[in-house]
Design an enzyme around this catalytic site. Structure first.
Site, mmCIF file in Angstrom:
data_model
loop_
_atom_site.group_PDB
_atom_site.id
_atom_site.type_symbol
_atom_site.label_atom_id
_atom_site.label_comp_id
_atom_site.label_asym_id
_atom_site.label_seq_id
_atom_site.Cartn_x
_atom_site.Cartn_y
_atom_site.Cartn_z
ATOM 1 N N ARG A 1 -8.171 -4.988 6.904
ATOM 2 C CA ARG A 1 -6.721 -5.252 6.956
ATOM 3 C C ARG A 1 -6.392 -6.020 8.236
ATOM 4 O O ARG A 1 -6.671 -5.565 9.327
ATOM 5 C CB ARG A 1 -5.992 -3.916 6.870
ATOM 6 C CG ARG A 1 -6.408 -3.206 5.585
ATOM 7 C CD ARG A 1 -6.055 -1.733 5.473
ATOM 8 N NE ARG A 1 -6.605 -1.239 4.207
ATOM 9 C CZ ARG A 1 -6.211 -0.148 3.569
ATOM 10 N NH1 ARG A 1 -5.250 0.606 4.083
ATOM 11 N NH2 ARG A 1 -6.765 0.191 2.429
ATOM 12 N N HIS B 1 0.837 -1.199 0.000
ATOM 13 C CA HIS B 1 0.000 0.000 0.000
ATOM 14 C C HIS B 1 0.872 1.248 0.000
ATOM 15 O O HIS B 1 2.071 1.183 0.253
ATOM 16 C CB HIS B 1 -0.949 -0.030 1.196
ATOM 17 C CG HIS B 1 -2.131 -0.961 0.985
ATOM 18 N ND1 HIS B 1 -3.429 -0.558 1.092
ATOM 19 C CD2 HIS B 1 -2.170 -2.272 0.641
ATOM 20 C CE1 HIS B 1 -4.242 -1.580 0.839
ATOM 21 N NE2 HIS B 1 -3.502 -2.636 0.565
ATOM 22 N N ASP C 1 0.548 -4.974 -6.343
ATOM 23 C CA ASP C 1 -0.337 -6.144 -6.402
ATOM 24 C C ASP C 1 0.449 -7.450 -6.310
ATOM 25 O O ASP C 1 1.027 -7.921 -7.288
ATOM 26 C CB ASP C 1 -1.151 -6.136 -7.710
ATOM 27 C CG ASP C 1 -2.212 -5.056 -7.711
ATOM 28 O OD1 ASP C 1 -2.548 -4.554 -6.621
ATOM 29 O OD2 ASP C 1 -2.706 -4.708 -8.803
HETATM 30 CU CU CU Z 1 -4.416 -4.300 0.124
HETATM 31 ZN ZN ZN Z 2 -4.063 -3.319 -6.476
#
Ligand code: CU
Ligand code: ZN
Length: 180
Positions: free
Chosen positions: A170, A80, A116
């Site tokens: 999360r 992130h 990702d």
């Molecule tokens: Cu994530």
């Molecule tokens: Zn993503």
């Protein structure tokens, strides 16, 4: 004569400025980052812990994750944007790290967020391992992952929902730092 001296003085000042600029540039050069690590700790109400290492290889960055304390099954696994894990729920880490303005996708896609990493799957005992080579993420330069955060989600990344993969809350987080 005065004009010549003035011109020469100007030339000298200009030259010394150039040399100083070059020195500064050389001093700013740091060795390339070869290895990085994120130590994962749980968000409030969760139990996931472990490490994620990133190592530069010829084919890309090798990602090795070793986690415990997860619920059985697949969990969305991303880098992130912000290395800010001050919030109890992980929201301070922001959205997916996406320096190239791409859509959310799977790690094998050419068009994807740099962050990702897909899913990480935990066994019945809550242990999860992942080991793959990522051709897109970088340890150096403008798009370096250093200083950003790894997030482990409670749910599976569906690789479709934009821009999150619908991976739910999360479960754990860790800031990516330079390693030896
Ligand atoms: Cu994530
Ligand atoms: Zn993503």
């Amino acid at each position: 004569m005065k004009t010549i001296i003035f011109t020469l003085t100007l030339a000298c000042v200009f030259l010394s400025m150039q040399i100083t600029a070059q020195d500064n540039h050389m001093m700013r050069q740091v060795p390339a980052v070869k290895r990085a690590i994120a130590v994962i700790t749980p968000t409030k109400g969760n139990t996931v812990r472990g490490t994620v290492t990133f190592e530069q290889t010829e084919k890309g960055v090798r990602v090795v994750a070793s986690l415990t304390g997860l619920k059985h099954g697949k969990h969305g696994f991303h880098i992130h944007e912000f290395g800010d894990i001050s919030s109890e729920d992980g929201s301070s880490a922001g959205g997916h790290f996406n320096p190239m303005g791409m859509p959310h996708s799977m790690p094998t896609s050419k068009k994807r967020h740099a962050g990702d990493m897909g899913n990480i799957e935990a066994d019945e005992n809550g242990n999860a391992h992942l080991d793959y080579i990522d051709p897109i993420m970088k340890l150096d330069g403008d798009h370096s992952i250093i200083g950003h955060a790894v997030i482990v989600h409670e749910k599976e990344d569906d690789f479709k929902t934009q821009p999150t993969g619908n991976a739910g809350p999360r479960a754990g987080y860790g800031v990516i730092g330079i390693a030896k």
